[in-house]
Design an enzyme around this catalytic site. Structure first.
Site, PDB file in Angstrom:
ATOM      1  N   TYR A 162       0.699  -1.267  -0.051  1.00 38.74           N
ATOM      2  CA  TYR A 162       0.111   0.078   0.148  1.00 38.74           C
ATOM      3  C   TYR A 162       0.615   1.269  -0.063  1.00 38.74           C
ATOM      4  CZ  TYR A 162      -3.014   3.749   1.914  1.00 38.74           C
ATOM      5  OH  TYR A 162      -3.541   4.906   2.146  1.00 38.74           O
ATOM      6  N   LYS A 200       1.476   4.196  -2.967  1.00 39.95           N
ATOM      7  CA  LYS A 200       1.169   5.873  -2.776  1.00 39.95           C
ATOM      8  C   LYS A 200       2.656   6.431  -3.001  1.00 39.95           C
ATOM      9  CE  LYS A 200      -2.914   6.184  -1.779  1.00 39.95           C
ATOM     10  NZ  LYS A 200      -3.706   6.935  -2.474  1.00 39.95           N
TER      11      LYS A 200
END
Ligand code: UDP
Length: 326
Positions: free
Chosen positions: A145, A149
């Site tokens: 994750y 990003k």
């Protein structure tokens, strides 16, 4: 300003749309409704169902809307955000979170939208030294994750250089709470975040919850995070958008409170209202011990400070779940 909000039916997106409309902006929401809810979109916003990875769909929507009035800014909220899911299914995260941003940027370039507000995360820092992150802290994600990003942040920077765009990248810490009207909040099947899980347990929606690890190197052995009310986060977007558009600059800004609370602290705060049936279990993969934001830059650049404390975060989410029975 006319604002395109991609992911505007989701949790943080829908709150941002409320703040934008309160501040007098014109809002167009695009959302694939995978986790977002049509009912969460403010009545004064235009809505289109569309997926961020679908160039043709996005292109058509933006072309149609731009022919009426051009957009001043586009905001990105359409991300997958669950750390353990990203560990199990990295492909989903790279496709949605990185390929999605690339598609959005291509559409922005095509339609000459010069300003982007991007939702990033404290997860880009990984295991921060001392646990307190400034925007200059080393970025070294420890889960997919955070990696997706960070990859998107870098891509946005390169697009900005190539096409003369401005960006405001916000690195969110732990967002929780619900809107003061109790019309919108975090509603989703299979919630995994600590605040809603604890409150659902207190309300008997869940029988029991597990604290993931009581042996961390923190004061009480449970993980420490920086909790921010969703409406405080949302309002920062209104300030950030004005700042980059008017000053023609790009920024990376943490949105946090400078304060850390442990999982145990969260349970104690909820237990001021109702008991929480909990047990201690194993650590969860991908969890750093401590993540706290330095919010000095947000204050200096945007004049932003969180207005709501942990008690208000918990109370608003509690009242929201009582109202919606979820
Ligand atoms: N957590 C927990 N039990 C749960 C959900 C979360 O103990 O049912 C812990 C989790 O291990 C982490 C903290 O709460 O230490 C915050 O996790 P959350 O998923 O809310 O946010 P994250 O920091 O991963 O974005």
């Amino acid at each position: 300003m006319k604002v395109c909000v991609i992911g505007g039916a989701g949790y943080i997106g829908s709150h941002t749309v409320y703040e934008l409309i309160d501040a007098g902006h014109e809002v167009v929401v695009v959302d694939n409704l995978s986790t977002g809810l049509r009912d969460a979109v403010h009545k004064k916003a235009a809505f289109y169902e569309g997926d961020i990875t679908d160039f043709r769909a996005l292109d058509e929507i933006i072309a149609h809307e731009s022919s009426k009035k051009p957009f001043g800014v586009a905001m990105h909220f359409a991300a997958k955000i669950v750390v353990p899911e990203s560990v199990k299914n990295p492909s989903l995260y790279y496709y949605n979170n990185v390929e999605g941003v690339r598609t959005m940027l291509d559409v922005m370039v095509k339609h000459n939208i010069k300003n982007i507000i991007f939702s990033s995360t404290a997860a880009v820092y990984g295991e921060a030294k001392e646990g307190v992150c400034t925007e200059e802290s080393e970025t070294k994600p420890i889960n997919p994750y955070g990696e997706t990003k960070l990859a998107s942040e870098k891509m946005i920077d390169w697009f900005a250089r190539a096409y003369g765009m401005n960006y405001c990248i916000f690195r969110y810490f732990n967002v929780a709470g619900a809107h003061k009207t109790l019309e919108i909040g975090l509603l989703r099947d299979h919630l995994t975040h600590i605040v809603p899980v604890t409150i659902q347990t207190a309300l008997g929606i869940r029988k029991k919850m597990t604290v993931f690890g009581g042996d961390y190197d923190t004061e009480d052995g449970t993980c420490v995070r920086d909790y921010i009310h969703v409406s405080d986060i949302a309002y920062a977007h209104v300030l950030g958008m004005k700042h980059i558009a008017e000053k023609n600059v790009s920024e990376v800004i943490n949105l946090g409170s400078n304060q850390g609370f442990s999982v145990k602290n969260i349970i104690s705060e909820v237990e001021k209202h109702y008991p929480v049936n909990h047990e201690y279990g194993a650590r969860r993969e991908g969890d750093p011990a401590k993540l706290i934001a330095s919010n000095k830059r947000a204050k200096e650049i945007l004049g932003w400070m969180p207005k709501r404390d942990l008690a208000e975060i918990i109370l608003s989410d509690l009242q929201f779940r009582i109202k919606h029975k979820k």
